[in-house]
Write a protein that holds these residues in place. Structure first.
Motif, PDB file in Angstrom:
ATOM      1  N   ALA A 136       0.840  -1.201   0.000  1.00  0.00           N
ATOM      2  CA  ALA A 136       0.000   0.000   0.000  1.00  0.00           C
ATOM      3  C   ALA A 136       0.876   1.252   0.000  1.00  0.00           C
ATOM      4  O   ALA A 136       1.813   1.359   0.798  1.00  0.00           O
ATOM      5  CB  ALA A 136      -0.923  -0.001   1.218  1.00  0.00           C
ATOM      6  N   PRO A 137       0.617   2.223  -0.886  1.00  0.00           N
ATOM      7  CA  PRO A 137       1.514   3.369  -1.020  1.00  0.00           C
ATOM      8  C   PRO A 137       1.643   4.216   0.233  1.00  0.00           C
ATOM      9  O   PRO A 137       2.704   4.817   0.461  1.00  0.00           O
ATOM     10  CB  PRO A 137       0.902   4.169  -2.181  1.00  0.00           C
ATOM     11  N   PHE A 138       0.601   4.269   1.067  1.00  0.00           N
ATOM     12  CA  PHE A 138       0.671   5.094   2.263  1.00  0.00           C
ATOM     13  C   PHE A 138       0.771   4.261   3.541  1.00  0.00           C
ATOM     14  O   PHE A 138       0.375   4.703   4.625  1.00  0.00           O
ATOM     15  CB  PHE A 138      -0.517   6.056   2.306  1.00  0.00           C
ATOM     16  N   VAL A 139       1.323   3.069   3.396  1.00  0.00           N
ATOM     17  CA  VAL A 139       1.683   2.239   4.542  1.00  0.00           C
ATOM     18  C   VAL A 139       3.152   1.865   4.365  1.00  0.00           C
ATOM     19  O   VAL A 139       3.493   1.057   3.497  1.00  0.00           O
ATOM     20  CB  VAL A 139       0.815   0.972   4.640  1.00  0.00           C
ATOM     21  N   ALA A 140       4.037   2.483   5.148  1.00  0.00           N
ATOM     22  CA  ALA A 140       5.473   2.241   4.993  1.00  0.00           C
ATOM     23  C   ALA A 140       5.808   0.794   5.332  1.00  0.00           C
ATOM     24  O   ALA A 140       5.391   0.280   6.373  1.00  0.00           O
ATOM     25  CB  ALA A 140       6.261   3.192   5.881  1.00  0.00           C
ATOM     26  N   GLU A 141       6.556   0.148   4.460  1.00  0.00           N
ATOM     27  CA  GLU A 141       6.891  -1.265   4.653  1.00  0.00           C
ATOM     28  C   GLU A 141       8.376  -1.478   4.388  1.00  0.00           C
ATOM     29  O   GLU A 141       8.898  -1.059   3.349  1.00  0.00           O
ATOM     30  CB  GLU A 141       6.055  -2.136   3.718  1.00  0.00           C
ATOM     31  N   GLU A 142       9.056  -2.152   5.319  1.00  0.00           N
ATOM     32  CA  GLU A 142      10.471  -2.488   5.137  1.00  0.00           C
ATOM     33  C   GLU A 142      10.605  -3.816   4.410  1.00  0.00           C
ATOM     34  O   GLU A 142       9.975  -4.814   4.784  1.00  0.00           O
ATOM     35  CB  GLU A 142      11.171  -2.592   6.490  1.00  0.00           C
ATOM     36  N   ARG A 143      11.440  -3.815   3.370  1.00  0.00           N
ATOM     37  CA  ARG A 143      11.757  -5.043   2.646  1.00  0.00           C
ATOM     38  C   ARG A 143      13.202  -4.976   2.163  1.00  0.00           C
ATOM     39  O   ARG A 143      13.589  -4.030   1.480  1.00  0.00           O
ATOM     40  CB  ARG A 143      10.833  -5.246   1.424  1.00  0.00           C
ATOM     41  N   GLU A 144      14.007  -5.954   2.544  1.00  0.00           N
ATOM     42  CA  GLU A 144      15.382  -6.099   2.070  1.00  0.00           C
ATOM     43  C   GLU A 144      16.195  -4.812   2.205  1.00  0.00           C
ATOM     44  O   GLU A 144      16.898  -4.387   1.291  1.00  0.00           O
ATOM     45  CB  GLU A 144      15.390  -6.571   0.615  1.00  0.00           C
ATOM     46  N   GLY A 145      16.108  -4.186   3.372  1.00  0.00           N
ATOM     47  CA  GLY A 145      16.926  -3.012   3.647  1.00  0.00           C
ATOM     48  C   GLY A 145      16.414  -1.723   3.050  1.00  0.00           C
ATOM     49  O   GLY A 145      17.124  -0.711   3.060  1.00  0.00           O
ATOM     50  N   ARG A 146      15.174  -1.734   2.526  1.00  0.00           N
ATOM     51  CA  ARG A 146      14.589  -0.521   1.965  1.00  0.00           C
ATOM     52  C   ARG A 146      13.238  -0.267   2.616  1.00  0.00           C
ATOM     53  O   ARG A 146      12.569  -1.211   3.056  1.00  0.00           O
ATOM     54  CB  ARG A 146      14.433  -0.629   0.442  1.00  0.00           C
ATOM     55  N   LEU A 147      12.850   1.004   2.656  1.00  0.00           N
ATOM     56  CA  LEU A 147      11.548   1.394   3.175  1.00  0.00           C
ATOM     57  C   LEU A 147      10.695   1.869   2.002  1.00  0.00           C
ATOM     58  O   LEU A 147      11.049   2.831   1.316  1.00  0.00           O
ATOM     59  CB  LEU A 147      11.690   2.517   4.202  1.00  0.00           C
ATOM     60  N   TYR A 148       9.567   1.177   1.788  1.00  0.00           N
ATOM     61  CA  TYR A 148       8.694   1.474   0.656  1.00  0.00           C
ATOM     62  C   TYR A 148       7.508   2.321   1.102  1.00  0.00           C
ATOM     63  O   TYR A 148       6.952   2.114   2.174  1.00  0.00           O
ATOM     64  CB  TYR A 148       8.195   0.173   0.013  1.00  0.00           C
ATOM     65  N   GLY A 149       7.093   3.233   0.234  1.00  0.00           N
ATOM     66  CA  GLY A 149       5.922   4.055   0.503  1.00  0.00           C
ATOM     67  C   GLY A 149       6.052   5.398  -0.186  1.00  0.00           C
ATOM     68  O   GLY A 149       7.170   5.886  -0.427  1.00  0.00           O
ATOM     69  N   ARG A 150       4.918   6.004  -0.519  1.00  0.00           N
ATOM     70  CA  ARG A 150       4.949   7.309  -1.155  1.00  0.00           C
ATOM     71  C   ARG A 150       5.482   8.355  -0.186  1.00  0.00           C
ATOM     72  O   ARG A 150       4.981   8.508   0.921  1.00  0.00           O
ATOM     73  CB  ARG A 150       3.549   7.690  -1.638  1.00  0.00           C
ATOM     74  N   GLY A 151       6.524   9.048  -0.605  1.00  0.00           N
ATOM     75  CA  GLY A 151       7.174  10.041   0.244  1.00  0.00           C
ATOM     76  C   GLY A 151       8.272   9.489   1.117  1.00  0.00           C
ATOM     77  O   GLY A 151       8.969  10.257   1.788  1.00  0.00           O
ATOM     78  N   ALA A 152       8.461   8.167   1.120  1.00  0.00           N
ATOM     79  CA  ALA A 152       9.519   7.584   1.956  1.00  0.00           C
ATOM     80  C   ALA A 152      10.883   8.154   1.580  1.00  0.00           C
ATOM     81  O   ALA A 152      11.742   8.368   2.445  1.00  0.00           O
ATOM     82  CB  ALA A 152       9.526   6.063   1.807  1.00  0.00           C
ATOM     83  N   ALA A 153      11.074   8.414   0.288  1.00  0.00           N
ATOM     84  CA  ALA A 153      12.314   9.027  -0.162  1.00  0.00           C
ATOM     85  C   ALA A 153      12.116  10.492  -0.510  1.00  0.00           C
ATOM     86  O   ALA A 153      12.919  11.348  -0.152  1.00  0.00           O
ATOM     87  CB  ALA A 153      12.859   8.264  -1.379  1.00  0.00           C
ATOM     88  N   ASP A 154      11.034  10.799  -1.226  1.00  0.00           N
ATOM     89  CA  ASP A 154      10.795  12.124  -1.781  1.00  0.00           C
ATOM     90  C   ASP A 154       9.557  12.747  -1.149  1.00  0.00           C
ATOM     91  O   ASP A 154       8.457  12.549  -1.653  1.00  0.00           O
ATOM     92  CB  ASP A 154      10.643  12.007  -3.302  1.00  0.00           C
ATOM     93  N   ASP A 155       9.644  13.541  -0.103  1.00  0.00           N
ATOM     94  CA  ASP A 155      10.888  14.006   0.464  1.00  0.00           C
ATOM     95  C   ASP A 155      10.770  14.003   1.982  1.00  0.00           C
ATOM     96  O   ASP A 155      11.377  14.793   2.665  1.00  0.00           O
ATOM     97  CB  ASP A 155      11.184  15.404  -0.073  1.00  0.00           C
ATOM     98  N   LYS A 156       9.931  13.087   2.498  1.00  0.00           N
ATOM     99  CA  LYS A 156       9.778  13.041   3.940  1.00  0.00           C
ATOM    100  C   LYS A 156      11.041  12.530   4.628  1.00  0.00           C
ATOM    101  O   LYS A 156      11.323  12.896   5.776  1.00  0.00           O
ATOM    102  CB  LYS A 156       8.551  12.217   4.315  1.00  0.00           C
ATOM    103  N   ALA A 157      11.834  11.747   3.902  1.00  0.00           N
ATOM    104  CA  ALA A 157      13.132  11.359   4.444  1.00  0.00           C
ATOM    105  C   ALA A 157      14.048  12.568   4.566  1.00  0.00           C
ATOM    106  O   ALA A 157      14.887  12.631   5.475  1.00  0.00           O
ATOM    107  CB  ALA A 157      13.777  10.294   3.561  1.00  0.00           C
ATOM    108  N   GLY A 158      13.904  13.544   3.665  1.00  0.00           N
ATOM    109  CA  GLY A 158      14.682  14.769   3.788  1.00  0.00           C
ATOM    110  C   GLY A 158      14.333  15.526   5.055  1.00  0.00           C
ATOM    111  O   GLY A 158      15.207  16.055   5.752  1.00  0.00           O
ATOM    112  N   ILE A 159      13.045  15.585   5.376  1.00  0.00           N
ATOM    113  CA  ILE A 159      12.619  16.232   6.620  1.00  0.00           C
ATOM    114  C   ILE A 159      13.220  15.517   7.826  1.00  0.00           C
ATOM    115  O   ILE A 159      13.777  16.154   8.729  1.00  0.00           O
ATOM    116  CB  ILE A 159      11.083  16.229   6.708  1.00  0.00           C
ATOM    117  N   MET A 160      13.126  14.199   7.827  1.00  0.00           N
ATOM    118  CA  MET A 160      13.624  13.451   8.986  1.00  0.00           C
ATOM    119  C   MET A 160      15.143  13.510   9.084  1.00  0.00           C
ATOM    120  O   MET A 160      15.698  13.481  10.191  1.00  0.00           O
ATOM    121  CB  MET A 160      13.142  12.007   8.921  1.00  0.00           C
TER     122      MET A 160
END
Length: 486
Positions: A136-160
């Motif tokens: 699900a795009p708005f449910v962050a999920e970890e798989r194989e060392g990556r975090l999946y989800g809309r905004g997980a990289a662009d750009d909420k990770a920048g905020i964090m």
């Protein structure tokens, strides 16, 4: 540049705390910062997951309540970080409707210390076709060392990354941390930042700083950081061809006149030469990039199908960073499912042209207009309508701030960073350079070539995210110790 997943998500190539102590490491307390980042990292990641769950999209076709909720959540995090002056601000668009909510939080600098503005954006792209997502795009999920989800990289990770780095430096240095810090978390970047310039003008003094760090770019590849030193500019718009006043029967009238989609296709074909280079006269293009991508790396990163020949000439990196690229991103013609047996009277295409650094956007738009009007076949009527435009960006890596950033990236990753261009555009950076001409602007990021920002299955490499937090903490610590004389 196909990434290799880390064995565990929180590992890095080299921990500054494990390197032999030296005067600089002692000054910035690198080992303590690394431990502070690591001790808080699980909490940092959990908070990022909470932010991913908020579908804040700044497009008018989406519920603005989610965007407001996103701004409130980010403002609460800024307050929790120790910021006392936290505001949610917005400006109106040209049509009088409100722009997206931006979060601005400030901690003034002590006398003689610099102020660092840390930028990211909390709004995200729409999820697109849900069937293309593996989770699900708005449910962050970890798989194989990556975090999946809309905004997980662009750009909420920048905020964090900004919040976590500030938290680590505040914890380690306490009252000795006298550098001024301003958070500027925009709320409409993915909608084209329509009120950005007005926002800067209205809050010019509130946002004034000595260094601006824009965390909205990418690294070279997993395990290798980068400082983005150039971005291409952008112009877009539409052109429409018309051959008939109205549609007519294709059997009764077909032959002496070509339908508008065919004429449009022939016009589009003139935009590139036989090798795939942009054929619009008068555009800036250079082939002087110091680093390069291999064809195999580019094919893997861009998912190019086997058998498809790459377009253009010169190095692949120059084709991405310092030469123009012209794409047709939309065509208005009847869909196949509703097509009737008629000659189509008009057809329209939307173009997006990326511009090399040094290219004036107005001159590029005019060059494209002249090309379209001069090359329309069979005397068809053509209407060229300009759209958005944005300047390219390049930075001086010999500046004190850039040197500190490159040092911090190397310390955090344990490998030498790449000074890289990006084929994409961040038009608001031109506004920053115009409003604050004497400020050093550093473009960093947490993405990698497999992050798939804007696409389905957007993801963040968790190990590199941790390194990005540490790199920014080290940068803040060194600027705090040495100022802009670092």
């Amino acid at each position: 540049m196909t990434p290799e997943h880390a064995d565990t998500p929180h590992t890095q190539q080299q921990n500054p705390g494990d390197t032999p102590a030296g005067s600089l490491h002692d000054t910035v307390r690198a080992g303590e910062l690394a431990r502070a980042v690591d001790s808080a990292f699980d909490s940092t990641l959990a908070t990022l997951k909470d932010l991913v769950a908020i579908p804040g999209i700044a497009w008018s076709s989406f519920d603005p309540a989610h965007l407001d909720r996103s701004a409130e959540a980010v403002a609460a995090l800024a307050r929790k970080s120790g910021m006392e002056d936290v505001r949610i601000l917005r400006c109106n668009k040209a049509d009088g409707t409100p722009g997206g909510p931006a979060v601005v939080a400030r901690r003034p600098a002590r006398e003689g210390q610099p102020t660092i503005l840390l930028y990211a954006h909390h709004d995200v792209q729409p999820p697109g076709d849900a069937s293309l997502w593996h989770s699900a795009p708005f449910v962050a999920e970890e798989r194989e060392g990556r975090l999946y989800g809309r905004g997980a990289a662009d750009d909420k990770a920048g905020i964090m990354a900004h919040l976590a780095a500030f938290g680590a430096v505040s914890e380690v240095f306490g009252d000795a941390f006298g550098t001024g810090v301003t958070f500027f978390f925009e709320g409409e970047e993915e909608a084209g930042s329509p009120t950005f310039r007005a926002f800067l003008e209205e809050h010019r003094e509130l946002l004034r700083s000595d260094v601006i760090v824009v965390a909205d770019s990418s690294n070279w590849k997993v395990g290798v950081p980068a400082l983005t030193t150039s971005l291409r500019g952008l112009v877009d718009g539409t052109f429409e061809v018309r051959v008939l006043e109205h549609a007519v029967h294709s059997g009764m009238f077909g032959g002496p006149v070509l339908d508008a989609p065919t004429v449009l296709a022939r016009l589009i074909a003139t935009l590139h030469d036989d090798d795939g280079n942009v054929a619009v006269a008068g555009l800036v293009a250079r082939d002087d990039v110091a680093v390069d991508l291999t064809e195999a790396e580019y094919r893997a990163d861009a998912s190019v199908l086997d058998g498809v020949k790459l377009a253009g000439s010169g190095s692949i990196a120059s084709r991405l960073w310092t030469k123009p690229a012209l794409s047709i991103i939309g065509i208005d013609v009847p869909a196949v499912a509703v097509a009737s047996n008629t000659l189509i009277p008009a057809a329209k295409a939307k173009f997006s042209m990326r511009l090399a650094p040094g290219q004036d956007p107005d001159a590029a738009m005019e060059a494209l207009r002249l090309h379209v009007e001069s090359n329309v076949p069979f005397g068809a009527a053509v209407t060229f309508t300009p759209g958005e435009r944005g300047d390219a960006f390049s930075t001086d890596t010999s500046s004190a701030a850039a040197k500190v950033a490159l040092w911090a990236l190397e310390e955090a990753w344990g490998v030498k960073p790449v000074e890289m261009g990006i084929g994409g555009s961040i038009p608001f950076i031109a506004d920053l350079t115009e409003v604050y001409p004497d400020v050093s602007i550093l473009v960093t990021g947490v993405e990698d070539p497999d992050s798939r920002a804007h696409s389905a299955n957007e993801s963040l490499h968790i190990g590199d995210f941790r390194n990005a937090v540490l790199a920014e903490a080290l940068m803040l610590a060194r600027l705090n110790a040495d100022g802009l004389e670092a």
